[in-house]
Design a protein around this motif. Structure first.
Motif, PDB file in Angstrom:
ATOM      1  N   ALA A   1       0.823  -1.207   0.000  1.00 21.52           N
ATOM      2  CA  ALA A   1       0.000   0.000   0.000  1.00 21.52           C
ATOM      3  C   ALA A   1       0.857   1.256   0.000  1.00 21.52           C
ATOM      4  N   SER A   2       1.960   1.244   0.753  1.00 24.05           N
ATOM      5  CA  SER A   2       2.850   2.400   0.783  1.00 24.05           C
ATOM      6  C   SER A   2       3.529   2.593  -0.566  1.00 24.05           C
ATOM      7  N   ARG A   3       3.964   1.491  -1.172  1.00 24.90           N
ATOM      8  CA  ARG A   3       4.590   1.590  -2.492  1.00 24.90           C
ATOM      9  C   ARG A   3       3.611   2.170  -3.504  1.00 24.90           C
ATOM     10  N   ALA A   4       2.369   1.735  -3.467  1.00 23.60           N
ATOM     11  CA  ALA A   4       1.367   2.257  -4.401  1.00 23.60           C
ATOM     12  C   ALA A   4       1.171   3.756  -4.211  1.00 23.60           C
ATOM     13  N   PHE A   5       1.164   4.215  -2.966  1.00 25.11           N
ATOM     14  CA  PHE A   5       0.965   5.639  -2.687  1.00 25.11           C
ATOM     15  C   PHE A   5       2.135   6.463  -3.197  1.00 25.11           C
ATOM     16  N   TYR A   6       3.353   6.078  -2.828  1.00 18.46           N
ATOM     17  CA  TYR A   6       4.524   6.892  -3.154  1.00 18.46           C
ATOM     18  C   TYR A   6       4.966   6.760  -4.613  1.00 18.46           C
ATOM     19  N   VAL A   7       4.775   5.602  -5.195  1.00 15.78           N
ATOM     20  CA  VAL A   7       5.264   5.362  -6.557  1.00 15.78           C
ATOM     21  C   VAL A   7       4.160   5.563  -7.579  1.00 15.78           C
ATOM     22  N   ASP A   8       3.073   4.780  -7.468  1.00 18.71           N
ATOM     23  CA  ASP A   8       2.021   4.824  -8.483  1.00 18.71           C
ATOM     24  C   ASP A   8       1.251   6.138  -8.478  1.00 18.71           C
ATOM     25  N   CYS A   9       1.064   6.721  -7.284  1.00 12.59           N
ATOM     26  CA  CYS A   9       0.321   7.977  -7.204  1.00 12.59           C
ATOM     27  C   CYS A   9       1.242   9.195  -7.258  1.00 12.59           C
ATOM     28  N   LEU A  10       2.187   9.291  -6.313  1.00 13.10           N
ATOM     29  CA  LEU A  10       3.010  10.502  -6.225  1.00 13.10           C
ATOM     30  C   LEU A  10       4.129  10.540  -7.249  1.00 13.10           C
TER      31      LEU A  10
ATOM     32  N   THR B   1      14.387   2.727  -6.888  1.00 14.15           N
ATOM     33  CA  THR B   1      15.777   2.427  -7.214  1.00 14.15           C
ATOM     34  C   THR B   1      16.090   0.957  -6.981  1.00 14.15           C
ATOM     35  N   ASP B   2      15.526   0.422  -5.901  1.00 10.86           N
ATOM     36  CA  ASP B   2      15.771  -0.975  -5.558  1.00 10.86           C
ATOM     37  C   ASP B   2      14.655  -1.422  -4.621  1.00 10.86           C
ATOM     38  N   GLU B   3      14.365  -2.730  -4.627  1.00 10.88           N
ATOM     39  CA  GLU B   3      13.359  -3.236  -3.703  1.00 10.88           C
ATOM     40  C   GLU B   3      13.585  -4.705  -3.436  1.00 10.88           C
ATOM     41  N   ALA B   4      13.070  -5.134  -2.278  1.00 14.23           N
ATOM     42  CA  ALA B   4      13.100  -6.529  -1.869  1.00 14.23           C
ATOM     43  C   ALA B   4      11.765  -6.833  -1.214  1.00 14.23           C
ATOM     44  N   ALA B   5      11.635  -8.021  -0.659  1.00 16.50           N
ATOM     45  CA  ALA B   5      10.356  -8.411  -0.077  1.00 16.50           C
ATOM     46  C   ALA B   5       9.968  -7.531   1.105  1.00 16.50           C
TER      47      ALA B   5
ATOM     48  N   ASN C   1      21.749  10.389  -5.849  1.00  9.40           N
ATOM     49  CA  ASN C   1      22.056   9.392  -4.827  1.00  9.40           C
ATOM     50  C   ASN C   1      20.986   8.302  -4.849  1.00  9.40           C
ATOM     51  N   HIS C   2      21.349   7.138  -4.341  1.00 10.17           N
ATOM     52  CA  HIS C   2      20.525   5.933  -4.471  1.00 10.17           C
ATOM     53  C   HIS C   2      19.108   6.108  -3.935  1.00 10.17           C
ATOM     54  N   HIS C   3      18.943   6.832  -2.834  1.00 13.87           N
ATOM     55  CA  HIS C   3      17.608   6.950  -2.245  1.00 13.87           C
ATOM     56  C   HIS C   3      17.492   8.218  -1.403  1.00 13.87           C
ATOM     57  N   SER C   4      16.278   8.697  -1.294  1.00 19.03           N
ATOM     58  CA  SER C   4      15.950   9.763  -0.346  1.00 19.03           C
ATOM     59  C   SER C   4      14.813   9.352   0.579  1.00 19.03           C
ATOM     60  N   LEU C   5      14.204   8.201   0.313  1.00 20.74           N
ATOM     61  CA  LEU C   5      13.154   7.665   1.178  1.00 20.74           C
ATOM     62  C   LEU C   5      13.260   6.140   1.161  1.00 20.74           C
ATOM     63  N   ILE C   6      13.266   5.563   2.351  1.00 23.42           N
ATOM     64  CA  ILE C   6      13.257   4.107   2.498  1.00 23.42           C
ATOM     65  C   ILE C   6      11.948   3.710   3.165  1.00 23.42           C
TER      66      ILE C   6
ATOM     67  N   MET D   1      27.238   7.482  -1.039  1.00 19.52           N
ATOM     68  CA  MET D   1      26.072   6.658  -1.322  1.00 19.52           C
ATOM     69  C   MET D   1      26.166   6.251  -2.786  1.00 19.52           C
ATOM     70  N   GLU D   2      25.679   5.068  -3.109  1.00 19.64           N
ATOM     71  CA  GLU D   2      25.694   4.627  -4.500  1.00 19.64           C
ATOM     72  C   GLU D   2      25.040   5.674  -5.398  1.00 19.64           C
ATOM     73  N   SER D   3      25.621   5.891  -6.560  1.00 16.71           N
ATOM     74  CA  SER D   3      25.107   6.867  -7.512  1.00 16.71           C
ATOM     75  C   SER D   3      24.146   6.207  -8.497  1.00 16.71           C
ATOM     76  N   VAL D   4      23.180   6.997  -8.941  1.00 21.61           N
ATOM     77  CA  VAL D   4      22.209   6.552  -9.944  1.00 21.61           C
ATOM     78  C   VAL D   4      22.037   7.678 -10.955  1.00 21.61           C
ATOM     79  N   PRO D   5      21.553   7.375 -12.163  1.00 17.73           N
ATOM     80  CA  PRO D   5      21.375   8.446 -13.153  1.00 17.73           C
ATOM     81  C   PRO D   5      20.264   9.415 -12.745  1.00 17.73           C
ATOM     82  N   SER D   6      20.516  10.690 -12.874  1.00 13.63           N
ATOM     83  CA  SER D   6      19.450  11.679 -12.716  1.00 13.63           C
ATOM     84  C   SER D   6      18.442  11.508 -13.837  1.00 13.63           C
ATOM     85  N   MET D   7      17.171  11.649 -13.498  1.00 11.83           N
ATOM     86  CA  MET D   7      16.099  11.533 -14.487  1.00 11.83           C
ATOM     87  C   MET D   7      15.558  12.906 -14.889  1.00 11.83           C
ATOM     88  N   LEU D   8      16.327  13.953 -14.582  1.00 14.94           N
ATOM     89  CA  LEU D   8      15.837  15.315 -14.760  1.00 14.94           C
ATOM     90  C   LEU D   8      15.357  15.586 -16.182  1.00 14.94           C
ATOM     91  N   GLN D   9      16.092  15.103 -17.174  1.00 11.23           N
ATOM     92  CA  GLN D   9      15.701  15.343 -18.564  1.00 11.23           C
ATOM     93  C   GLN D   9      15.080  14.110 -19.228  1.00 11.23           C
TER      94      GLN D   9
END
Length: 327
Positions: free
Chosen positions: A29-38, A43-47, A59-64, A128-136
């Motif tokens: 439910a939290s994933r649906a709220f933050y990802v699908d809605c907002l 970046t990464d996920e597990a069970a 950076n890899h994450h700003s919310l866990i 922190m692990e780097s990831v590509p910016s999605m700005l553009q």
């Protein structure tokens, strides 16, 4: 005057607020709220956990989000300027008699976990692990089109003590709220490292508790757009306050509650505070434009409810003062 001059040569160099580590009871439910809605990016996920970031973040994450039996906050994280700053921070905490230890954190380098004087858990890291910016990568712009984490706002039982501690490690005051007594007392404080209104704010109340995590959007239209999305995708009741404009920070805002009650602010239109001689703005507690320049006043829940830090005792505030509350 309870607001004192900033420490411009602090014992270690904090760059900015970095991330917040939430526990949630229903990860799907939290994933649906933050990802699908907002529209935050996975970046990464597990069970049992999901790592999220916003569009421009490298950076890899700003919310866990971590699955747990009860909702809570494990820590608020801050990025420092170098590995040497971590060692300087460890030395400084020890010299102040404050608890701090190096801990292991996935996707981060060395991480120093500490407890501030009112009991709030905070963590510092450099790498922190780097990831590509999605700005553009405009096809990735979804939901509120959130650009980056901006700040955390916390209840503290002692605003003066929180001000003094974070001033000593280099946070600078931009705005503050005082009581109107002959001997005024701090009721709330906004402090920064990165050169806008705040990385960290404290409000008088039962604490320490997290009031909200602030996420920055590029325009007010992003916030208005997400209101339409929330209203038509089953999340209308998540809207707690706004949209509106604060007097403090000049921010255009919307406050939301996630499925576990954690509060999120969508935030834009604040201002530059990078000059070291920037003078903070004073507000009185009873000024009606302090919290709301325009828009509905804050509800009672906004002043009383917050997320608990895991394993942290909550104390009653030392200051008895009442703001304006919506009826």
């Amino acid at each position: 005057m309870p607001v004192t001059r900033p420490v411009l040569s602090p014992p270690f160099n904090v760059v900015r607020v970095s991330h917040v580590d939430f526990t949630v009871t229903d990860l799907e439910a939290s994933r649906a709220f933050y990802v699908d809605c907002l529209g935050l990016i996975v970046t990464d996920e597990a069970a049992d956990k999901v790592y999220l970031r916003a569009i421009e973040e490298r950076n890899h994450h700003s919310l866990i989000l971590r699955r747990a039996e009860a909702p809570g906050v494990r820590a608020a994280g801050f990025k420092v300027a170098s590995e040497d700053d971590l060692d300087r921070a460890a030395f400084w905490f020890d010299s102040q008699g404050l608890r701090a230890e190096f801990v292991e954190r996935d996707h981060q380098g060395r991480t120093l976990r500490a407890i501030d004087p009112v009991g709030m858990p905070i963590e510092f890291y450099f790498r922190m692990e780097s990831v590509p910016s999605m700005l553009q990568k405009y096809s990735a712009y979804r939901g509120a089109r959130i650009q980056r984490i901006d700040h955390v706002n916390c209840f503290t039982p002692d605003v003066q003590a929180s001000h003094d501690f974070y001033r000593d490690i280099g946070f600078r005051v931009t705005e503050y709220t005082e009581t109107e007594d002959p001997d005024p007392k701090l009721w709330a404080i906004w402090m920064h490292r990165k050169g806008n209104v705040h990385d960290l704010a404290f409000t008088n109340g039962r604490g320490p508790r997290l009031h909200h995590i602030g996420m920055w959007t590029a325009t007010p239209m992003d916030i208005l757009h997400i209101c339409d999305v929330l209203a038509t995708s089953g999340y209308l009741k998540s809207m707690e306050r706004g949209p509106g404009r604060h007097g403090i920070s000049n921010a255009f805002f919307l406050y939301l509650r996630d499925p576990d009650g954690h509060r999120l602010e969508l935030f834009t239109s604040d201002y530059l505070t990078a000059d070291p001689d920037h003078e903070p703005i004073r507000w009185t507690l009873r000024d009606p434009q302090r919290q709301t320049l325009w828009g509905h006043p804050a509800p009672k829940s906004w002043f009383e409810e917050g997320s608990f830090f895991d394993g942290t005792e909550v104390l009653e505030p030392v200051l008895e003062a009442q703001p304006i509350v919506a009826r």
